[in-house]
Write an enzyme that holds these catalytic residues in place. Structure first.
Site, PDB file in Angstrom:
ATOM      1  N   TRP A 144       0.863  -1.183   0.000  1.00 51.39           N
ATOM      2  CA  TRP A 144       0.000   0.000   0.000  1.00 51.39           C
ATOM      3  C   TRP A 144       0.898   1.231   0.000  1.00 51.39           C
ATOM      4  O   TRP A 144       1.786   1.371   0.843  1.00 51.39           O
ATOM      5  CB  TRP A 144      -0.889  -0.050   1.240  1.00 51.39           C
ATOM      6  CG  TRP A 144      -1.845   1.085   1.424  1.00 51.39           C
ATOM      7  CD1 TRP A 144      -2.689   1.611   0.500  1.00 51.39           C
ATOM      8  CD2 TRP A 144      -2.076   1.809   2.647  1.00 51.39           C
ATOM      9  NE1 TRP A 144      -3.437   2.624   1.064  1.00 51.39           N
ATOM     10  CE2 TRP A 144      -3.070   2.768   2.377  1.00 51.39           C
ATOM     11  CE3 TRP A 144      -1.539   1.740   3.928  1.00 51.39           C
ATOM     12  CZ2 TRP A 144      -3.537   3.649   3.335  1.00 51.39           C
ATOM     13  CZ3 TRP A 144      -1.996   2.610   4.896  1.00 51.39           C
ATOM     14  CH2 TRP A 144      -2.994   3.553   4.599  1.00 51.39           C
ATOM     15  N   ASP A 225      -0.776  -5.388   9.405  1.00 52.93           N
ATOM     16  CA  ASP A 225      -1.779  -4.430   8.951  1.00 52.93           C
ATOM     17  C   ASP A 225      -2.955  -5.247   8.425  1.00 52.93           C
ATOM     18  O   ASP A 225      -2.796  -6.029   7.471  1.00 52.93           O
ATOM     19  CB  ASP A 225      -1.199  -3.538   7.848  1.00 52.93           C
ATOM     20  CG  ASP A 225      -2.131  -2.386   7.473  1.00 52.93           C
ATOM     21  OD1 ASP A 225      -3.247  -2.295   8.036  1.00 52.93           O
ATOM     22  OD2 ASP A 225      -1.757  -1.582   6.593  1.00 52.93           O
ATOM     23  N   LYS A 261     -13.458  -1.282   5.462  1.00 55.95           N
ATOM     24  CA  LYS A 261     -13.927  -2.199   4.420  1.00 55.95           C
ATOM     25  C   LYS A 261     -14.976  -3.172   4.948  1.00 55.95           C
ATOM     26  O   LYS A 261     -16.019  -3.370   4.331  1.00 55.95           O
ATOM     27  CB  LYS A 261     -12.744  -2.988   3.838  1.00 55.95           C
ATOM     28  CG  LYS A 261     -11.578  -2.137   3.348  1.00 55.95           C
ATOM     29  CD  LYS A 261     -11.926  -1.270   2.172  1.00 55.95           C
ATOM     30  CE  LYS A 261     -10.699  -0.663   1.508  1.00 55.95           C
ATOM     31  NZ  LYS A 261      -9.870   0.187   2.351  1.00 55.95           N
TER      32      LYS A 261
END
Length: 419
Positions: A144, A225, A261
């Protein structure tokens, strides 16, 4: 006397920053007047009508919250909403996890996953200094994009380890293990717990075991993460498998957790940061000290985390009926993504598109690394109004029953025309 300047921040000191590529892509998509345009860049779930989907369970929680006579707009404690952070830890580590029972977990509510990574980076920058600690943070290549600047902004050096195999479009497990073995002992290794962003490629549970054993031998420090628990496979426990494995193996580690999400709470910025101590007689005391310092850091950053998204997630996580409904909502989202993967691969193979396309269904989660070149990506954008990042990453959520054939046909033509 020196001439007066109109600013203390001239261009040579504060140059114009480049536009964030992803938000630039969003802007270009919105400005495109084509009725056939397709947005495969956005990292947010869309339903089969290409619309944002408010989870039904979130609507119910919102109704409960709005009808709660005790609800107000007072500050949360610095560490956040305890009814959220405790259940968030259970979600990751499992109900009745020994680490929780032994008081080896410190949890702080954060500004979604980004804030959690930032708080963790701040903590490491200030305190990861013991003899034998290597302050370099190793990130997967690719990762990311925000990971790079979050860690460098707090003064931590970064390096990378191989992750994506461009030939197989799968995991470069040998390259990854070799890099972790070569990294100085005690390095910080950032790991995507599931649904790796941007590749959609995850290690198998067996491969996670190999990675964990290697990291244990090297004394590396895991920084997980996790932004897609339950969204990736539809199974909350499966998607937490890597984290639980490392905790069971006795690692001291940290976890950045997002509810953007899996609850669809993108703009509400609900997340948590967790510290887990390794088992030891001093573990509870270590955890208490760490929690106290996290609170100090949090105070100077945001003082108190936001309330609304935390309350919504807490209501669902603490109500068995709503929790079960949330699991169904997760299966709805992950199931649609999996179905789009099957349809895209099926159409490409039906068209005889050059190359192998099994990686579309082998990968998991929101994103897929297609293997398309930058030239092919730009051709798709200019000729077919299909928008994706230049590295060929697509958001599977942007596909639906009305555009998947159009996208596959466009990809087929471009792959044949542009090498």
């Amino acid at each position: 006397m020196a001439p007066a300047s109109t600013t203390r921040f001239p261009a040579e000191v504060v140059p114009q920053a480049p536009e964030d590529p992803l938000f630039g892509l969003m802007r270009a998509y919105k400005a495109d007047p084509s009725p056939n345009k397709v947005d495969l860049g956005i990292g947010a779930y869309r339903d089969d009508n290409a619309k944002p989907w408010i989870l039904p369970v979130v609507k119910k929680a919102d109704e409960i919250l709005r009808n709660d006579p005790e609800a107000n707009h007072e500050y949360l404690p610095i560490a956040g909403l305890a009814s959220l952070t405790s259940k968030a830890a259970d979600l990751l580590l499992g109900n009745s996890a020994p680490a929780v029972a032994e008081k080896r977990v410190a949890s702080v509510q954060t500004i979604s996953g980004t804030g959690a990574v930032h708080l963790g980076a701040l903590f490491l920058a200030k305190f990861y200094k013991i003899n034998g600690a290597n302050r370099t943070v190793y990130l997967s290549n690719p990762t990311w994009a925000n990971h790079h600047q979050i860690f460098t902004n707090v003064g931590l050096p970064i390096a990378s380890y191989p992750y994506f195999n461009k030939e197989t479009k799968g995991l470069d497990i040998d390259g990854m293990k070799a890099a972790l073995a070569e990294a100085p002992d005690g390095s910080v290794i950032l790991l995507h717990a599931c649904a790796h962003n941007p590749t959609g490629v995850d290690p198998s549970l067996e491969q996670w075991g190999e990675i964990a054993s290697l990291m244990k031998a090297k004394g590396h420090f895991p920084f997980f993460d996790t932004a897609y628990q339950g969204f990736a496979s539809g199974d909350l426990d499966r998607d937490a498998g890597a984290i639980r494995l490392f905790v069971q193996m006795g690692f001291e580690l940290v976890i950045a957790q997002s509810f953007a999400k899996n609850f669809g709470l993108y703009g509400e910025r609900a997340g948590c940061f967790h510290y887990v101590a390794a088992p030891s007689p001093e573990a509870a005391e270590i955890t208490t000290r760490v929690a106290s310092q996290l609170a100090i850091l949090q105070r100077s950053e945001i003082s108190n985390p936001p309330l609304y998204g935390a309350r919504i997630a807490s209501i669902v996580l603490n109500d068995p009926a709503l929790f079960a409904e949330w699991q169904e909502n997760l299966r709805t989202m992950s199931g649609r993504i999996i179905d789009m993967r099957k349809k895209l691969r099926g159409k490409l193979e039906e068209l005889g598109t050059p190359g192998q396309w099994n990686h579309i269904t082998d990968q998991i989660g929101m994103f897929s690394f297609t293997g398309l070149s930058e030239a092919q990506v730009l051709k798709l954008r200019s000729d077919y109004h299909i928008y994706m990042t230049k590295n060929g990453r697509i958001s599977m959520a942007g596909l639906n029953s009305r555009n998947v054939d159009y996208v596959a046909t466009a990809v087929d033509r471009v792959v044949r025309e542009v090498q």
